[in-house]
Design a protein around this motif. Structure first.
Motif, PDB file in Angstrom:
ATOM      1  N   HIS A 124     -72.177 -18.040  20.473  1.00  0.00           N
ATOM      2  CA  HIS A 124     -72.766 -17.182  21.501  1.00  0.00           C
ATOM      3  C   HIS A 124     -74.216 -17.558  21.830  1.00  0.00           C
ATOM      4  N   PHE A 125     -74.771 -18.481  21.042  1.00  0.00           N
ATOM      5  CA  PHE A 125     -76.122 -18.979  21.317  1.00  0.00           C
ATOM      6  C   PHE A 125     -76.163 -20.430  20.864  1.00  0.00           C
ATOM      7  N   GLU A 126     -76.319 -21.323  21.800  1.00  0.00           N
ATOM      8  CA  GLU A 126     -76.223 -22.748  21.499  1.00  0.00           C
ATOM      9  C   GLU A 126     -77.538 -23.457  21.804  1.00  0.00           C
ATOM     10  N   ILE A 127     -77.905 -24.399  20.929  1.00  0.00           N
ATOM     11  CA  ILE A 127     -79.124 -25.187  21.115  1.00  0.00           C
ATOM     12  C   ILE A 127     -78.772 -26.523  21.762  1.00  0.00           C
ATOM     13  N   ILE A 128     -79.484 -26.848  22.837  1.00  0.00           N
ATOM     14  CA  ILE A 128     -79.301 -28.121  23.538  1.00  0.00           C
ATOM     15  C   ILE A 128     -80.596 -28.912  23.411  1.00  0.00           C
ATOM     16  N   TYR A 129     -80.486 -30.153  22.950  1.00  0.00           N
ATOM     17  CA  TYR A 129     -81.667 -30.982  22.769  1.00  0.00           C
ATOM     18  C   TYR A 129     -81.861 -31.892  23.968  1.00  0.00           C
ATOM     19  N   LEU A 130     -83.083 -31.900  24.473  1.00  0.00           N
ATOM     20  CA  LEU A 130     -83.440 -32.721  25.634  1.00  0.00           C
ATOM     21  C   LEU A 130     -84.200 -33.956  25.156  1.00  0.00           C
TER      22      LEU A 130
ATOM     23  N   LYS B 106     -75.514 -18.132  26.048  1.00  0.00           N
ATOM     24  CA  LYS B 106     -76.912 -18.482  26.285  1.00  0.00           C
ATOM     25  C   LYS B 106     -77.239 -19.809  25.598  1.00  0.00           C
ATOM     26  N   TYR B 107     -78.129 -20.559  26.246  1.00  0.00           N
ATOM     27  CA  TYR B 107     -78.475 -21.888  25.748  1.00  0.00           C
ATOM     28  C   TYR B 107     -79.987 -22.004  25.606  1.00  0.00           C
ATOM     29  N   GLN B 108     -80.413 -22.497  24.430  1.00  0.00           N
ATOM     30  CA  GLN B 108     -81.829 -22.765  24.185  1.00  0.00           C
ATOM     31  C   GLN B 108     -82.054 -24.262  24.296  1.00  0.00           C
ATOM     32  N   LEU B 109     -82.837 -24.677  25.290  1.00  0.00           N
ATOM     33  CA  LEU B 109     -83.104 -26.095  25.517  1.00  0.00           C
ATOM     34  C   LEU B 109     -84.415 -26.476  24.842  1.00  0.00           C
TER      35      LEU B 109
END
Length: 399
Positions: A202-208, A283-286
Motif C-alpha cells: 500500500h506504500f511503495e518506494i521508487i528510486y530515481l 501511494k508511491y514515495q519517489l
C-alpha cells in the motif's frame, strides 16, 4: 428445218459473248479464294507448331532421356526457419476445440478459466510474479509431448500482467532458454470494480536515478481507462507530455530523465466510463539516488587497533550503495572456530546531499574478553550482484 441438220439442233455460244466471260471470272475468283484459305491454314499450323515447340523447350529441364518425368526438388529448410519470423507459439484454448494465436495484448473477463498452450517438447513459462511468490494453487503447468499447457482457474483483476513462454534447448540435463522463440502477451482481466491492478503493497518506494528511466507502476485492468498522476505536496496533477513523462497501461508512468525535482509522494487516479467517482492507487514515495552501480564500496574500522587482554572491542564493516541493492557479509579472523564472537548485520537508508538517498549496510563483529589468540588481521568480504570486495584491518596487543 432449214440448215440445222449438221449441229443436231444445238446452238454453240460465241467465246466472246458476255455469258462466257462471266463464267470464266467466277471460276477465277473461286480459285483465288481457295488459295487464300489454304495459305491462311498453313500460317495457323505454323503458329501452333511453334507454340508446341516453345512448351517443349520450357519443359526440357524436367524431361530426361527415355521420356521419364522428373519431380522438381527444393532444398530442405529447417523447421525453425520455415516458420514466419515473429510468429507466436503461444495460443489460447477457446470453446469447442478452437484456438486463438495471441498477439501483444488480450482482454478477458475475470472468473473464467484461462488455458494457454505453447508449442514445443520442452517449454519454459513466465507469468505475474505474485502467482509464483505465493505458490498459488490456481495455477498449473503441464508438459505434453508436443506442447506445454498453462491453466489458471478463477482469474481476477490481480492476475493482469504478462504471460510468456519459450523453447528450452537441452543438452542432456543442462537446458537454456532460446530467446529467439519467446512469445508473450499482456492479458487484461477487466474488472469494473478494480480499475488498478491490486497490490499487496500500500506504500511503495521508487528510486530515481539520473542514468536510467524510472517507472511509477500505476497499471490498470483495462487499457481504455484514463489515468492521471498527482503529487501530494504541493498538490498538483503532473502534466504528461509523452516525451519527458509518458504513460503505458502495461507498466505505468515512465519518467525518462529523473532529477531531484521529481522526488516526493505521488498517487495515481483512474476514471471509469461507468462510475463518476475515480479510484485512487497505491501511494508511491519517489527518492532520488546518485550512487554508481558496481561491486560494493566497503570500509572497515576497529574500535581500537591496540587492545589489552580482557578488553572488549568491535570491528565495523560498512558499505554504501544503491537503496535496493542487497549486500552480504562474511568474516575471516584470528581464532576463527576457537573463540566465540558476536556478529550483527543491518542496513538503513540515509540522505546524502540534497535529495540524494543511499543505503548503508553494516556488519559489526564484537570480541569479548580479548585473548592473545584474538590479535591479528580481520578481513571483511562484501558481495552484491555486481561483484565482491574485501577490506582488512589489524588488531594488536598494547603490550
Amino acid at each position: 428445218m432449214c440448215g440445222s441438220g449438221s449441229d443436231s439442233g444445238r446452238r454453240v455460244p460465241n467465246q466472246n459473248s458476255p455469258l462466257v466471260l462471266l463464267e470464266h471470272t467466277s471460276v477465277t475468283m473461286k480459285l483465288w479464294l481457295l488459295c487464300t484459305l489454304a495459305l491462311l491454314w498453313l500460317e495457323l499450323q505454323n503458329g501452333v507448331c511453334q507454340q508446341v515447340k516453345h512448351k517443349k523447350e520450357a519443359g526440357e529441364n524436367r524431361i530426361r532421356p527415355g521420356r521419364k518425368r522428373v519431380k522438381t526438388r527444393y532444398p530442405k529448410v529447417k523447421e525453425k526457419e520455415a516458420e514466419s519470423k515473429g510468429q507466436s507459439i503461444l495460443t489460447q484454448v477457446l470453446d469447442k476445440g478452437r484456438f486463438l494465436r495471441l498477439g501483444e495484448t488480450l482482454s478477458l473477463n475475470p472468473g473464467k478459466t484461462l488455458e494457454l498452450r505453447c508449442k514445443g517438447t520442452k517449454i519454459g513459462w513466465a507469468f505475474p510474479s505474485y502467482l509464483d511468490t505465493f505458490n498459488d494453487n490456481r495455477l498449473s503447468i503441464k508438459q505434453h509431448d508436443r506442447y506445454s499447457q498453462l491453466i489458471l482457474t478463477s482469474p481476477s483483476a490481480a492476475d493482469t500482467g504478462e504471460y510468456s513462454c519459450w523453447v528450452m534447448l537441452c543438452d542432456g540435463s543442462e537446458c537454456e532458454k532460446d530467446a529467439d522463440t519467446t512469445s508473450k502477451t499482456y492479458i487484461y482481466f477487466t474488472d469494473k470494480e478494480e480499475l488498478f491492478v491490486p497490490s499487496a503493497i500500500h506504500f511503495e518506494i521508487i528510486y530515481l536515478r539520473p542514468d536510467k528511466p524510472a517507472t511509477v507502476p500505476c497499471r490498470v485492468t483495462n487499457p481504455k481507462i484514463k489515468v492521471s498522476m498527482h503529487k501530494e505536496v504541493p498538490p498538483e496533477e503532473i502534466p504528461i507530455d509523452g516525451k519527458q513523462i509518458l504513460y503505458n497501461p502495461t507498466k505505468g508512468f515512465i519518467i525518462q530523465n529523473p532529477s531531484p525535482e521529481h522526488k516526493g509522494a505521488y498517487y495515481c487516479k483512474a476514471n471509469s466510463t461507468t462510475k463518476t467517482t475515480p479510484q485512487i492507487s497505491t501511494k508511491y514515495q519517489l527518492l532520488y539516488v546518485e550512487v554508481p552501480s558496481g561491486p560494493p564500496f566497503a570500509t572497515i574500522e576497529a574500535s581500537s587497533n591496540t587492545v589489552s587482554g580482557g578488553d572488549i572491542f568491535n570491528l565495523t564493516c560498512t558499505v554504501l550503495g544503491e537503496p535496493e541493492m542487497n549486500v552480504s557479509f562474511s568474516w575471516r579472523y584470528p581464532g576463527q572456530g576457537q573463540r566465540p564472537v558476536i556478529i550483527h548485520d543491518s542496513w538503513r537508508l540515509i540522505n546524502r546531499g540534497v535529495g540524494h538517498t543511499t543505503r548503508i549496510s553494516q556488519s559489526v563483529m564484537i570480541v569479548d574478553d580479548a585473548e592473545t589468540i584474538d590479535f591479528g588481521k580481520y578481513i571483511c568480504s562484501t558481495k552484491n550482484k555486481h561483484g565482491e570486495t574485501s577490506v582488512a584491518t589489524s588488531v594488536k596487543s598494547d603490550q
